[in-house]
Scaffold this motif. Structure first.
Motif, PDB file in Angstrom:
ATOM      1  N   ASP A 116       0.817  -1.213   0.000  1.00 61.68           N
ATOM      2  CA  ASP A 116       0.000   0.000   0.000  1.00 61.68           C
ATOM      3  C   ASP A 116       0.850   1.262   0.000  1.00 61.68           C
ATOM      4  N   ARG A 151       2.078   2.281  -3.669  1.00 58.27           N
ATOM      5  CA  ARG A 151       0.971   2.146  -4.615  1.00 58.27           C
ATOM      6  C   ARG A 151       1.208   2.958  -5.887  1.00 58.27           C
ATOM      7  N   SER A 200      -4.082   4.852 -10.215  1.00 53.14           N
ATOM      8  CA  SER A 200      -5.194   3.990 -10.625  1.00 53.14           C
ATOM      9  C   SER A 200      -5.284   3.817 -12.135  1.00 53.14           C
ATOM     10  N   ILE A 260      -5.630  -3.468  -2.736  1.00 48.78           N
ATOM     11  CA  ILE A 260      -4.888  -2.239  -3.020  1.00 48.78           C
ATOM     12  C   ILE A 260      -5.226  -1.690  -4.399  1.00 48.78           C
ATOM     13  N   TYR A 261      -5.393  -2.589  -5.360  1.00 50.65           N
ATOM     14  CA  TYR A 261      -5.576  -2.168  -6.763  1.00 50.65           C
ATOM     15  C   TYR A 261      -6.954  -2.537  -7.300  1.00 50.65           C
ATOM     16  N   ASN A 266      -7.640  -0.760 -10.638  1.00 48.20           N
ATOM     17  CA  ASN A 266      -6.675  -0.888 -11.739  1.00 48.20           C
ATOM     18  C   ASN A 266      -6.982  -2.106 -12.604  1.00 48.20           C
TER      19      ASN A 266
END
Length: 269
Positions: free
Chosen positions: A159, A162, A165, A206-207, A210
């Motif tokens: 995290d 990161r 996005s 976390i993603y 994405n």
């Protein structure tokens, strides 16, 4: 040749010996790297990494521990993985930027080959072992690839590192197999350390916005239920086993994507 080196002349340098408690943290001299290749594969040039044969990477200051010599993804496999990733991503928009993440970086040779084949890419690796981290950090400092190597456990640090996005994330999942590989039932993806679905959960947390392409390093034989469980986590998946032997086994990758598929392009959720 040192007295310690001369002492090893009569010993067979194979996987079992180099991973023994006596040798696993030993820094390999060039002739020992070549002896391992000759003794185990009848090929002194076997340990090719970063696009170089042993004599060249050793001359350039690259050094490997005995355990890394055995465990590192060698160039032949790394190149196949990199080319497959590039082929899957080839229809993404030209301006796409790719963040390639390896939670278990080791030598970073897998990262090197993915970055070498994927345009507009940058790499991030995590390595828990202090000695391997420091050695790999020195090794990759002269490479022409953008790799940030972080010391520590990926789960605690992902995290804090990161990516935006709008970056396309490529996650290379190759955790230690431990006792996950069974000669009868194959590789159980539920028993890797940590289990593959746990790693996917960490990345999805976390993603979650994405586009992601997951690459899981696998064995030619995979326990069917564990494979199904992992594939169910993806919008699209494809299993590819390569026609080369690594330590007497055929390896490959399980590709899986979320919020995007190679056939449909970008998916908006």
């Amino acid at each position: 040749m040192s007295a310690q080196s001369a002492e090893g002349l009569g010993h067979k340098y194979d996987r079992e010996f180099l991973l023994s408690e006596e040798k696993r943290t030993f820094i390999m001299e060039l002739w020992l790297v070549q002896k391992y290749g000759s003794d185990s594969f009848s090929d002194p040039e076997y340990v090719c990494i970063y696009g170089m044969p042993p004599a060249e990477w050793y001359r350039r200051g690259v050094r490997l521990l005995a355990r890394t010599t055995v465990e590192a993804v060698r160039d032949k496999l790394g190149e196949l993985i990199g080319r497959d990733v590039a082929s899957v991503l080839q229809n993404t928009p030209p301006a796409t930027t790719f963040a390639v993440i390896d939670p278990f970086a080791g030598s970073c040779n897998s990262l090197f080959w993915i970055l070498r084949n994927v345009r507009n890419s940058k790499g991030l690796g995590f390595e828990m072992d202090q000695v391997i981290y420091e050695m790999t950090k020195r090794n990759i400092s002269s490479l022409d690839r953008s790799i940030e190597l972080v010391h520590g456990e990926y789960k605690a640090l992902l995290d804090a590192h990161r990516f935006p996005s709008d970056d396309f994330v490529v996650a290379f999942l190759a955790p230690p197999w431990g006792d996950a590989l069974n000669e009868t039932t194959g590789l159980d993806l539920r028993r890797t350390k940590p289990p593959i679905t746990d790693i996917i959960n960490d990345f999805e947390r976390i993603y979650k916005d994405n586009r992601i392409l997951y690459l899981t390093q696998v064995h030619q034989n995979i326990e069917p239920l564990s494979l199904e469980k992992v594939r169910n986590r993806f919008d699209w998946s494809d299993l590819r086993i390569y026609d080369i032997n690594v330590e007497g086994m055929r390896h490959g990758i399980l590709l899986g994507s979320n919020r995007w598929t190679p056939h449909a392009g970008i998916i908006n959720h």
